[in-house]
Design an enzyme around this catalytic site. Sequence first.
Site, PDB file in Angstrom:
ATOM      1  N   TYR A   1      17.951  29.375   9.476  1.00 28.66           N
ATOM      2  CA  TYR A   1      16.811  30.144   9.981  1.00 28.66           C
ATOM      3  C   TYR A   1      16.729  30.027  11.493  1.00 28.66           C
ATOM      4  O   TYR A   1      16.887  28.928  12.056  1.00 28.66           O
ATOM      5  CB  TYR A   1      15.504  29.614   9.388  1.00 28.66           C
ATOM      6  CG  TYR A   1      15.328  29.914   7.916  1.00 28.66           C
ATOM      7  CD1 TYR A   1      15.192  31.228   7.468  1.00 28.66           C
ATOM      8  CD2 TYR A   1      15.278  28.880   6.986  1.00 28.66           C
ATOM      9  CE1 TYR A   1      15.012  31.492   6.116  1.00 28.66           C
ATOM     10  CE2 TYR A   1      15.097  29.148   5.637  1.00 28.66           C
ATOM     11  CZ  TYR A   1      14.968  30.451   5.201  1.00 28.66           C
ATOM     12  OH  TYR A   1      14.788  30.721   3.885  1.00 28.66           O
TER      13      TYR A   1
ATOM     14  N   LYS B   1       0.852  -1.198   0.000  1.00 28.50           N
ATOM     15  CA  LYS B   1       0.000   0.000   0.000  1.00 28.50           C
ATOM     16  C   LYS B   1       0.887   1.248   0.000  1.00 28.50           C
ATOM     17  O   LYS B   1       2.102   1.157   0.212  1.00 28.50           O
ATOM     18  CB  LYS B   1      -0.930  -0.027   1.213  1.00 28.50           C
ATOM     19  CG  LYS B   1      -0.217  -0.032   2.550  1.00 28.50           C
ATOM     20  CD  LYS B   1      -1.191  -0.317   3.687  1.00 28.50           C
ATOM     21  CE  LYS B   1      -0.481  -0.327   5.013  1.00 28.50           C
ATOM     22  NZ  LYS B   1      -1.365  -0.762   6.116  1.00 28.50           N
TER      23      LYS B   1
HETATM   24  C1  LIG Z   1      -0.550  -1.865   6.611  1.00 30.14           C
HETATM   25  C2  LIG Z   1      -1.129  -3.159   7.027  1.00 30.14           C
HETATM   26  C3  LIG Z   1      -0.284  -4.240   7.315  1.00 30.14           C
HETATM   27  C4  LIG Z   1       1.218  -4.120   7.332  1.00 30.14           C
HETATM   28  O1  LIG Z   1       1.614  -3.492   8.524  1.00 30.14           O
HETATM   29  P1  LIG Z   1       3.179  -3.286   8.855  1.00 30.14           P
HETATM   30  O2  LIG Z   1       3.182  -2.725  10.230  1.00 30.14           O
HETATM   31  O3  LIG Z   1       3.689  -2.312   7.842  1.00 30.14           O
HETATM   32  O4  LIG Z   1       3.799  -4.607   8.740  1.00 30.14           O
HETATM   33  C5  LIG Z   1      -0.874  -5.450   7.632  1.00 30.14           C
HETATM   34  N1  LIG Z   1      -2.219  -5.580   7.677  1.00 30.14           N
HETATM   35  C6  LIG Z   1      -3.054  -4.560   7.418  1.00 30.14           C
HETATM   36  C7  LIG Z   1      -4.519  -4.770   7.499  1.00 30.14           C
HETATM   37  C8  LIG Z   1      -2.540  -3.320   7.092  1.00 30.14           C
HETATM   38  O5  LIG Z   1      -3.367  -2.300   6.846  1.00 30.14           O
END
Ligand SMILES: *Cc1c(COP(=O)(O)O)cnc(C)c1O
Length: 373
Positions: free
Chosen positions: A259, A35
């Site tokens: 800054y 994702k």
């Molecule tokens: C993002 C997600 C994962 C992966 O989580 P990580 O902490 O990046 O390993 C697993 N399951 C679901 C439902 C997620 O949304």
Amino acid sequence: MPRPIEALVHLDALAANLAAARSAVAGAKVWAVVKADAYGHGIGNVYPALKGADGFALLDIGDAELVRDLGWRGPILLLEGCFEPRDLDTCSRLHLWHTVHQPAQIDWLAAHKTERPHRVFLKLNSGMNRLGFGVDAYRAAWLRLDALPQVGEITLMTHLANADASDAASLDAALAAFAAATAELPGERSICNSAATLRFGASLGAGAGDWVRPGIMLYGSSPDHPRHSAADWQLQPAMTLKSELIAVQALAAGASVGYGSSYTAGRAMRIGVVACGYADGYPRVAPGSNENGTPVLVDGVRTRTVGRVSMDMITVDLTPVPDARIGSDVVLWGRAAGGAVLSVDEIAHAAGTVGYELMCARAPRVPVRVVGG
Ligand SMILES: *Cc1c(COP(=O)(O)O)cnc(C)c1O
């Protein structure tokens, strides 16, 4: 010449981290979670290294289409399921598996016309209270799905709120909720994110489920930093954010930097100006005061930032790198040419955030180059 900043994506590291996920839970199938455009690495970039996974898990239908276009014929899971009824048509067309976490998604399925029954992941709310059916509603949702001709296999799924927490109590409560809600229901199970895969995969054994869902660990960031570093888990950085020095300044004692003049030289010193700023995705809140700097590698040597992060530049202490000059390599996080590693988790920790956010925040103006394998 373009600005010297770029992000490297390391295929060898991605493949090694995938292998680490696979060996953490013997026998489980592995979703590569891609994702957020593969946590900022680019789905198309990571695909060659992660196609050794058993499936790809993601959120957007468009990303699912991309993974199919890349040639993937295996499972693809929509982690949030369908957002509207017509998404089911795409699921039918592309053979997407999808999460069902709320009643309307079952209504949509009941009204959907498909020749092939869909594989669904029925999500339990085990205490996170974002998505999923509560323990009391779970079995009824399963029975409803099971009765639909549009639905084939049903996988039992939950997402843990506290897999990275120090006390085991809330994890135990979530696992107990899952066990209670799914008791005697047939089907495969999917429970573990990266933190649960690494921390409990071995001890849970078969209780870790049939499918694990690692995301962050594939990219070489520790899910429970600072308790464990990426090196502790033997994860390798999949992204290097690198740039170069574009100027060197000699400061007299008492001179300030940047800054707000937040850093003042206590003695004569050299500083380097790096072509990287918050508009590249480097966190503006990363400290550079006299008390606290943020680690950075110059020509592979570890030093620290001085002064505030600005839009296009940061400034670094060159005291430990006397040979540094314009054009010297700078690694903001990742792996230096000589092999030195600076984990994104250290920069995230200094900035009060997590590696996830920094990798996802790589700005579009930073070009990506795929290397290694
Ligand atoms: C993002 C997600 C994962 C992966 O989580 P990580 O902490 O990046 O390993 C697993 N399951 C679901 C439902 C997620 O949304």
